[in-house]
Design an enzyme around this catalytic site. Structure first.
Site, short mmCIF file in Angstrom:
data_model
loop_
_atom_site.label_atom_id
_atom_site.label_comp_id
_atom_site.label_asym_id
_atom_site.label_seq_id
_atom_site.Cartn_x
_atom_site.Cartn_y
_atom_site.Cartn_z
N THR A 80 0.86 -1.18 0.00
CA THR A 80 0.00 0.00 0.00
C THR A 80 0.90 1.23 0.00
O THR A 80 1.51 1.56 1.01
CB THR A 80 -0.90 0.01 1.25
OG1 THR A 80 -1.65 -1.20 1.30
CG2 THR A 80 -1.86 1.21 1.23
N LYS A 156 -7.58 0.04 -2.01
CA LYS A 156 -6.90 -0.29 -0.76
C LYS A 156 -6.90 0.92 0.18
O LYS A 156 -6.97 0.77 1.40
CB LYS A 156 -5.48 -0.75 -1.03
CG LYS A 156 -4.73 -1.24 0.22
CD LYS A 156 -5.38 -2.47 0.83
CE LYS A 156 -4.71 -2.88 2.14
NZ LYS A 156 -3.29 -3.22 2.00
N LYS A 228 1.51 5.20 8.42
CA LYS A 228 1.71 5.36 6.97
C LYS A 228 0.37 5.35 6.22
O LYS A 228 0.09 6.24 5.41
CB LYS A 228 2.61 4.25 6.45
CG LYS A 228 2.72 4.19 4.92
CD LYS A 228 3.57 3.04 4.45
CE LYS A 228 2.92 1.68 4.63
NZ LYS A 228 1.86 1.43 3.59
#
Length: 281
Positions: A80, A156, A228
């Site tokens: 990702t 995602k 993140k």
């Protein structure tokens, strides 16, 4: 993932850590002394990197492997990294005749070894067919969401918004239960059986309750991964001009957890940001 792929495909690999190379050989993977040697002649390169910067470095940096990839091969990106990095990488790979299969995944190491990952894919039909033998070995749920690299990252990102919020909400709820004097285990069991139940509650709930034990819960997904990923969610929302206040609040909890030294802890440790200690401790 490499060990799982080696059960059905010829897998070549390289790692900077010698102990990982030893484990790879034990799993039937042919190892090499450099990444450049490992990719020579490969039909597909599977990458698991931390962010877009690492993706660019491993492909196009001083020791980048893109020039050594076979024409007509594909790069399968399982990480990702957000949508921003994808167009430039796809264009540069196309210049050397290599396709990009955008295939971010969910599931963790145990499910990876069992071929039980959830993978969403953005790729041209031609590139997807080249990657499908590898992806089919890894995934129990394999969904093509679009024919462009970046489509997988987009979905995602939406997925991580929900996962990040669900984990933070579960931690907050279980902290409240403890503060109200409820038995945490009974509370979790009751919540799972009702309308408040969810996959993330059932998956992370027991680990959240282990957050206060010595050593905390086993690290299956590091807290800083959601630092993140929620950052990616925030940037995507701002780029789209969309307010995402719940996601933003969850991101702050993960950032606080990181600043409190919990970056390498399991993401269930986010409860210790809300409630540093159990009520009865």
């Amino acid at each position: 993932m490499a060990a799982r792929l080696a059960t059905g495909l010829s897998v070549r690999g390289f790692d900077v850590a010698r102990e990982r190379m030893d484990l790879a050989r034990a799993a039937g993977i042919t190892t090499f002394d450099s990444a450049l040697d490992a990719v020579d002649g490969a039909d597909a390169l599977l990458l698991a990197v931390r962010n877009g910067e690492q993706l660019a470095e491993v492909l196009f940096g001083p020791h980048g492997v893109a020039p050594s990839l076979k024409e007509g091969s594909v790069v399968i990106l399982t990480s990702t990294v957000g949508t921003d990095a994808i167009p430039g990488v796809a264009a540069r790979l196309a210049e050397v005749g290599v396709g990009l299969v955008d295939a971010p995944l969910s599931g963790g190491p145990v499910r990876a070894g069992e071929g039980d990952l959830l993978i969403v894919v953005g790729a041209s039909p031609e590139d997807y067919e080249k990657a499908r033998p590898a992806l089919a070995l890894l995934a129990s749920t394999l969904t093509v969401v679009g024919d462009r690299p970046g489509d997988g990252q987009a979905l995602k990102t939406v997925n991580q918004l929900l996962c990040g919020v669900h984990i933070a909400a579960a931690a907050e709820a279980l902290a409240l239960a403890d503060a109200l004097g409820l038995d945490p285990e009974r509370t979790l069991s009751a919540l799972e059986a009702g309308a408040a139940g969810s996959f993330m509650l059932s998956n992370r709930g027991p680990r959240i309750l282990e957050a206060y034990t010595e050593g905390g819960a086993e690290v299956l997904s590091r807290l800083d991964i959601f630092v993140k990923d929620m950052g990616i969610v925030g940037r995507a929302a701002r780029t789209a001009g969309l307010a995402a206040p719940v996601a933003a609040a969850a991101e702050q909890l993960y950032l606080l957890g990181q600043s409190h030294g919990l970056a390498a802890a399991d993401d269930s440790a986010v409860i210790r940001v809300v409630a540093p200690a159990r009520r009865d401790s």
